[in-house]
Design a protein around this motif. Structure first.
Motif, PDB file in Angstrom:
ATOM      1  N   TYR A 120       0.832  -1.204   0.000  1.00 12.82           N
ATOM      2  CA  TYR A 120       0.000   0.000   0.000  1.00 12.82           C
ATOM      3  C   TYR A 120       0.871   1.261   0.000  1.00 12.82           C
ATOM      4  CZ  TYR A 120      -2.388   3.762   2.588  1.00 12.82           C
ATOM      5  OH  TYR A 120      -2.850   4.980   3.017  1.00 12.82           O
ATOM      6  N   LYS A 123       2.569   2.543  -3.213  1.00 15.03           N
ATOM      7  CA  LYS A 123       1.775   3.297  -4.182  1.00 15.03           C
ATOM      8  C   LYS A 123       1.972   4.795  -4.018  1.00 15.03           C
ATOM      9  CE  LYS A 123       0.497  -0.456  -5.874  1.00 15.03           C
ATOM     10  NZ  LYS A 123       1.200  -0.858  -7.121  1.00 15.03           N
ATOM     11  N   TRP A 157      -6.678   0.909  -1.721  1.00 11.27           N
ATOM     12  CA  TRP A 157      -5.942  -0.057  -0.910  1.00 11.27           C
ATOM     13  C   TRP A 157      -5.983   0.297   0.573  1.00 11.27           C
ATOM     14  CZ3 TRP A 157      -2.964  -4.346   0.025  1.00 11.27           C
ATOM     15  CH2 TRP A 157      -2.981  -5.312  -0.988  1.00 11.27           C
ATOM     16  N   GLY A 160      -8.737  -1.748   1.971  1.00 10.84           N
ATOM     17  CA  GLY A 160      -8.405  -3.157   2.085  1.00 10.84           C
ATOM     18  C   GLY A 160      -7.478  -3.445   3.245  1.00 10.84           C
ATOM     19  N   SER A 171      -5.115 -11.220  -1.566  1.00  9.31           N
ATOM     20  CA  SER A 171      -3.816 -10.555  -1.705  1.00  9.31           C
ATOM     21  C   SER A 171      -3.027 -11.037  -2.911  1.00  9.31           C
ATOM     22  CB  SER A 171      -2.981 -10.772  -0.436  1.00  9.31           C
ATOM     23  OG  SER A 171      -2.656 -12.146  -0.265  1.00  9.31           O
ATOM     24  N   ALA A 174      -1.951  -8.429  -5.488  1.00  7.93           N
ATOM     25  CA  ALA A 174      -0.838  -7.577  -5.054  1.00  7.93           C
ATOM     26  C   ALA A 174       0.489  -8.280  -5.295  1.00  7.93           C
ATOM     27  CB  ALA A 174      -0.992  -7.222  -3.583  1.00  7.93           C
ATOM     28  N   TRP A 238     -14.486  -8.075  -1.763  1.00 10.44           N
ATOM     29  CA  TRP A 238     -13.144  -7.961  -2.341  1.00 10.44           C
ATOM     30  C   TRP A 238     -13.001  -8.890  -3.543  1.00 10.44           C
ATOM     31  CZ3 TRP A 238     -13.035  -3.828  -0.246  1.00 10.44           C
ATOM     32  CH2 TRP A 238     -12.694  -3.499   1.046  1.00 10.44           C
TER      33      TRP A 238
END
Length: 314
Positions: A120, A123, A157, A160, A171, A174, A238
């Motif tokens: 996260y 980003k 994110w 999440g 996940s 990701a 999700w």
């Protein structure tokens, strides 16, 4: 009316704060959605308004060394994220099918929490892609899609990581995205290093294929949920959002593939120099983050050189 609206927003904000996962609430930028929203609003303002006006009467900065260091750091960071995702479940205890959210405080769960937060946080680091564009006066690369993607990813994110930091099967996307970032930023770093490294970039023509494979993997993996006899994943929302994400971007990249490589809507040879957050324009940070060509820009390969121009039929 206004007082009621403010009261409702305040109540909702309190509800969110009370539901932040205890294992992640002390991490930076996780205490409130107001922090990350403020950063992202400032990013949007800088990208589309403040930055371009600040550079209007200035010469563009070169920043070649900075971009080499930046891309190298992004390679190392994403490689570490991949390793941590693997060791916190994907290469150890996960079945790669119905892997549930782990609400415990076991060492493995806490390791997954840490890497989820790190992904996260990465980003926000990627917002530097846009900063490079602004400082180098490559404003044509800062499209609505570019800015929206870079601001929406950390914003989404946050939710999440707040609710499900040890997200189980949620996940996987990701993990795959970080692995693709390793490949992409390696390419951009070598490109920034100069012409002598061009011989190591023979795989540049496969950048779009790498993205398509990414979305196929994400979509196929998450689609298992719909065919299992029983999967008690705690936040089915999700699952649905990840599935839509994978399918949506797969079709965007498939359309580009058809237009550029099957229908032959290639570009005329020109004198344009390659770009990316200083390098090749197809990056435009989009390939690294799962985005198609913006503003109609794409690659044309002529005599093993990459040329930037508008897509048109010839």
């Amino acid at each position: 009316m206004l007082r009621e609206a403010i009261a409702s927003v305040s109540k909702f904000h309190g509800y969110i704060i009370s539901n932040v996962d205890a294992r992640v609430k002390d991490y930076p930028l996780m205490q409130s959605p107001l922090q990350m929203t403020g950063i992202l609003v400032a990013y949007v303002m800088f990208s589309v308004y403040i930055g371009p006006r600040m550079m209007a009467n200035r010469k563009p900065y070169g920043l070649h060394r900075a971009m080499i260091v930046y891309n190298l750091c992004m390679v190392l960071l994403n490689a570490y994220i991949v390793y941590e995702f693997m060791m916190s479940g994907w290469a150890t205890t996960f079945t790669w099918r119905c892997d549930l959210i782990d609400p415990s405080s076991s060492p493995q769960a806490l390791r997954m929490v840490r890497v989820a937060w790190l992904f996260y946080f990465s980003k926000y680091i990627e917002l530097l892609d846009t900063v490079f564009f602004v400082l180098r006066k490559k404003q044509s690369q800062i499209t609505f899609l570019h800015v929206f993607h870079h601001s929406f990813m950390p914003w989404s994110w946050w939710w999440g990581v707040t609710l499900t930091p040890a997200g189980g099967m949620g996940s996987f996307h990701a993990l795959v995205n970080a692995a693709v970032h390793v490949t992409m930023y390696t390419y951009y770093g070598l490109s920034a290093a100069g012409p002598r490294f061009q011989k190591y970039l023979w795989w540049k023509k496969h950048m779009t294929a790498i993205q398509l494979i990414q979305f196929i993997l994400i979509s196929v993996h998450i689609s298992q949920y719909y065919f299992m006899d029983k999967c008690d994943y705690q936040y089915p929302m999700w699952i649905h959002l990840i599935w839509m994400y994978g399918i949506f971007f797969f079709f965007l990249f498939s359309n580009f593939w058809v237009q550029a490589y099957i229908k032959g809507n290639r570009l005329p040879v020109g004198d344009h120099k390659p770009k990316q957050n200083g390098l090749i324009s197809e990056h435009v940070t989009n390939m690294a983050n799962g985005k198609p060509h913006e503003n109609g820009y794409a690659h044309h390969y002529a005599n093993d050189k990459i040329i930037l121009g508008k897509v048109k039929k010839i």
